[in-house]
Design a protein around this motif. Structure first.
Motif, PDB file in Angstrom:
ATOM      1  N   ARG A  31       0.813  -1.218   0.000  1.00 47.52           N
ATOM      2  CA  ARG A  31       0.000   0.000   0.000  1.00 47.52           C
ATOM      3  C   ARG A  31       0.846   1.267   0.000  1.00 47.52           C
ATOM      4  NH1 ARG A  31      -3.221  -2.970   4.186  1.00 47.52           N
ATOM      5  NH2 ARG A  31      -4.749  -4.133   2.957  1.00 47.52           N
ATOM      6  N   THR A  32       1.887   1.227  -0.808  1.00 46.50           N
ATOM      7  CA  THR A  32       2.738   2.400  -1.004  1.00 46.50           C
ATOM      8  C   THR A  32       3.162   2.436  -2.462  1.00 46.50           C
ATOM      9  OG1 THR A  32       4.753   3.534  -0.378  1.00 46.50           O
ATOM     10  CG2 THR A  32       4.792   1.151  -0.154  1.00 46.50           C
ATOM     11  N   TRP A  33       2.683   3.422  -3.165  1.00 47.56           N
ATOM     12  CA  TRP A  33       2.962   3.504  -4.596  1.00 47.56           C
ATOM     13  C   TRP A  33       4.324   4.118  -4.877  1.00 47.56           C
ATOM     14  CZ3 TRP A  33       0.411   0.441  -7.599  1.00 47.56           C
ATOM     15  CH2 TRP A  33      -0.803  -0.056  -7.122  1.00 47.56           C
ATOM     16  N   ASP A  34       5.010   4.588  -3.824  1.00 44.57           N
ATOM     17  CA  ASP A  34       6.358   5.149  -4.003  1.00 44.57           C
ATOM     18  C   ASP A  34       7.311   4.137  -4.640  1.00 44.57           C
ATOM     19  OD1 ASP A  34       5.372   7.343  -2.723  1.00 44.57           O
ATOM     20  OD2 ASP A  34       6.603   7.155  -0.924  1.00 44.57           O
ATOM     21  N   ILE A  35       7.168   2.859  -4.299  1.00 40.93           N
ATOM     22  CA  ILE A  35       8.110   1.863  -4.825  1.00 40.93           C
ATOM     23  C   ILE A  35       7.805   1.474  -6.266  1.00 40.93           C
ATOM     24  CG2 ILE A  35       8.686   0.967  -2.549  1.00 40.93           C
ATOM     25  CD1 ILE A  35       6.969  -1.498  -3.241  1.00 40.93           C
ATOM     26  N   ALA A  36       6.631   1.852  -6.756  1.00 42.04           N
ATOM     27  CA  ALA A  36       6.323   1.565  -8.160  1.00 42.04           C
ATOM     28  C   ALA A  36       7.181   2.426  -9.090  1.00 42.04           C
ATOM     29  CB  ALA A  36       4.841   1.789  -8.441  1.00 42.04           C
ATOM     30  N   VAL A  37       7.559   3.614  -8.634  1.00 40.69           N
ATOM     31  CA  VAL A  37       8.355   4.514  -9.481  1.00 40.69           C
ATOM     32  C   VAL A  37       9.711   3.897  -9.822  1.00 40.69           C
ATOM     33  CG1 VAL A  37       9.445   6.789  -9.629  1.00 40.69           C
ATOM     34  CG2 VAL A  37       7.125   6.561  -8.719  1.00 40.69           C
ATOM     35  N   PRO A  38      10.524   3.494  -8.817  1.00 37.03           N
ATOM     36  CA  PRO A  38      11.785   2.845  -9.198  1.00 37.03           C
ATOM     37  C   PRO A  38      11.543   1.529  -9.934  1.00 37.03           C
ATOM     38  CG  PRO A  38      11.513   2.791  -6.815  1.00 37.03           C
ATOM     39  CD  PRO A  38      10.429   3.661  -7.365  1.00 37.03           C
ATOM     40  N   GLY A  39      10.438   0.871  -9.627  1.00 41.04           N
ATOM     41  CA  GLY A  39      10.116  -0.368 -10.340  1.00 41.04           C
ATOM     42  C   GLY A  39       9.935  -0.145 -11.825  1.00 41.04           C
ATOM     43  N   VAL A  40       9.184   0.878 -12.176  1.00 44.70           N
ATOM     44  CA  VAL A  40       8.971   1.205 -13.587  1.00 44.70           C
ATOM     45  C   VAL A  40      10.290   1.626 -14.236  1.00 44.70           C
ATOM     46  CG1 VAL A  40       7.836   2.847 -15.150  1.00 44.70           C
ATOM     47  CG2 VAL A  40       6.522   1.740 -13.324  1.00 44.70           C
ATOM     48  N   LEU A  41      11.087   2.414 -13.502  1.00 49.75           N
ATOM     49  CA  LEU A  41      12.380   2.843 -14.050  1.00 49.75           C
ATOM     50  C   LEU A  41      13.303   1.650 -14.301  1.00 49.75           C
ATOM     51  CD1 LEU A  41      13.049   6.043 -11.914  1.00 49.75           C
ATOM     52  CD2 LEU A  41      12.473   5.939 -14.349  1.00 49.75           C
ATOM     53  N   LEU A  42      13.382   0.718 -13.341  1.00 50.19           N
ATOM     54  CA  LEU A  42      14.233  -0.457 -13.522  1.00 50.19           C
ATOM     55  C   LEU A  42      13.750  -1.309 -14.691  1.00 50.19           C
ATOM     56  CD1 LEU A  42      15.489   0.319 -10.763  1.00 50.19           C
ATOM     57  CD2 LEU A  42      15.563  -2.118 -10.281  1.00 50.19           C
ATOM     58  N   ALA A  43      12.450  -1.533 -14.774  1.00 50.23           N
ATOM     59  CA  ALA A  43      11.911  -2.324 -15.883  1.00 50.23           C
ATOM     60  C   ALA A  43      12.221  -1.645 -17.217  1.00 50.23           C
ATOM     61  CB  ALA A  43      10.406  -2.534 -15.708  1.00 50.23           C
TER      62      ALA A  43
END
Length: 178
Positions: free
Chosen positions: A116-128
């Motif tokens: 329940r924290t969308w902050d980690i989606a940002v680096p996730g998208v960048l890494l992908a």
């Protein structure tokens, strides 16, 4: 804060393992040292704030429940299975780091709703995205730069995120204690 420490360590590993030719030797060494210093800074922030957070939050075991375990199990299967498939297809060795970046990135995106924290989606998208760029580059004369793009830049992304969030968490903890 434990997740930041893990992210920082893996970020440093991404940089240390992948900072090599075609990079200039001095640049590669600088990147490795900077990555290790950034990981050490996150570790220092972790030690500074962990005790106080643990006392206030009661341990935080919910972050590492079934959803987390399912995502990590899928990540491990995809990592090792994908590396075997890439080898069987005869893909250049440099593509391995691109695959790792994609899988690690997707794992962050998958964890965002669980934690329940969308902050980690940002680096996730960048890494992908950096991993996907590496796959594209692997089919070109720039294949030698795949470890830099998919590895070093992924590590820098993880480290920058861990340092920024760690700093913000530490400042917040200091404000709460005052």
């Amino acid at each position: 804060m434990t997740g930041l420490l893990v992210g920082a360590v893996f970020g440093a590993v991404f940089v240390v393992v992948n900072a090599h030719a075609p990079l200039n030797g001095v640049v590669a060494t600088f990147l490795r040292v900077a990555a290790c210093l950034a990981a050490a800074a996150v570790a220092a922030m972790w030690f500074t704030t962990a005790r106080g957070r643990r006392a206030r939050e009661g341990g935080g075991g919910a972050m590492f429940g079934r959803g987390y375990l399912a995502v990590v199990a899928a990540e491990v299967l995809l990592l090792f299975g994908g590396l075997r498939v890439l080898a069987a297809w005869g893909r250049p060795e440099q593509v391995n780091v691109a695959w790792i970046a994609v899988v690690v990135g997707v794992h962050f995106v998958a964890l965002a709703p669980i934690w329940r924290t969308w902050d980690i989606a940002v680096p996730g998208v960048l890494l992908a995205g950096l991993g996907a760029a590496g796959f594209v580059m692997a089919g070109t004369a720039a294949v030698g730069w795949v470890p830099f793009v998919s590895g070093v830049l992924s590590g820098v992304t993880l480290l920058a995120g861990a340092v920024a969030v760690g700093w913000r968490t530490m400042a917040s903890a200091a404000g709460t204690a005052a």
